[in-house]
Design an enzyme around this catalytic site. Sequence first.
Site, PDB file in Angstrom:
ATOM      1  N   CYS A 179      32.563 -29.173  13.134  1.00  0.00           N
ATOM      2  CA  CYS A 179      33.817 -29.409  12.416  1.00  0.00           C
ATOM      3  C   CYS A 179      34.642 -28.139  12.198  1.00  0.00           C
ATOM      4  O   CYS A 179      35.343 -27.688  13.085  1.00  0.00           O
ATOM      5  CB  CYS A 179      33.539 -30.104  11.092  1.00  0.00           C
ATOM      6  SG  CYS A 179      35.026 -30.824  10.355  1.00  0.00           S
ATOM      7  N   HIS A 196      29.104 -34.743  12.838  1.00  0.00           N
ATOM      8  CA  HIS A 196      28.213 -34.470  11.718  1.00  0.00           C
ATOM      9  C   HIS A 196      27.001 -35.400  11.865  1.00  0.00           C
ATOM     10  O   HIS A 196      26.564 -35.688  12.951  1.00  0.00           O
ATOM     11  CB  HIS A 196      28.927 -34.744  10.387  1.00  0.00           C
ATOM     12  CG  HIS A 196      30.112 -33.878  10.158  1.00  0.00           C
ATOM     13  ND1 HIS A 196      29.995 -32.531   9.883  1.00  0.00           N
ATOM     14  CD2 HIS A 196      31.433 -34.151  10.161  1.00  0.00           C
ATOM     15  CE1 HIS A 196      31.197 -32.021   9.713  1.00  0.00           C
ATOM     16  NE2 HIS A 196      32.088 -32.976   9.890  1.00  0.00           N
TER      17      HIS A 196
END
EC number: 6.3.5.13
Length: 273
Positions: free
Chosen positions: A100, A213
């Site tokens: 991210c 994630h």
Amino acid sequence: MNNQQFELSIGWLYPTLMSTYGDRGNVIVIERRTQWRGYGVKVVPLDQNSTADDIKSVDIIVGGGAQDRQQEIVMRDLQGAKADAMREKLDNGTPGVFTCGSPQLLGHYYEPGAGQRIEGLGILDLVSVHPGENTRRCIGNLVIEVTAAKLAQDLKEMLDGATPYLVGFENHGGRTKLGKVEALGKVVYGLGNNGEDGTEGAFYQNAIATYSHGPLLPKNPVVADWLIQTALRNKYDVPVSLTPLDDTLAMQGRSAMLKRLDVDVSKVQMAKV
């Protein structure tokens, strides 16, 4: 090889600033899977109190996600000798996984929805732009086929020749466009880098950059093993074949998610147990 004679250091980038989405799970998975095989392992926080020499000392680097404000703080700190050390490590093939916000920091820049552009390290040829605060975020389950040539080949060998797929969860406002850097993979389910070109993440030398994630490694333990194996080979220059672990629960979780997303599980190889 006597495993007790070997030790790996995991460099954890800014643990208090860049662990917004539970990405500490990636650190824990690498640490435990290294320990379970009898290797020594230590986790080294790489934060404001660290030096360039601390960065140079680690064998694997893990970076997580952060909010825009935390990313600004990190980038103000990760300059000069520390930035040079990070660039040298990744250029020379130190394995790592960056999720991210971390890939955005490794790119040329990130433009938040509000505020000033955040300049990156320029290690990865990519840029990230948030279209605006009223733009819908990219959120949801994510499945990708790994297409980065070197990583795909290595994972295929670890999976008895099957095509590697990764399962994760994305939650990002920024849209990433790749330059000459190789994509990590192509989207099977989800949005990926920008929801337009079908790419997800990036791969450079031995560094994995992704919006996935989950955390990523608990859902895809074969990638954790690839990081460990690559780090041991790099550090000690010896052949390494990791002892298989019982990943039954992780594989059952993968199968359940793929079935839920209506992804053809017959094409998705499970890791060996």
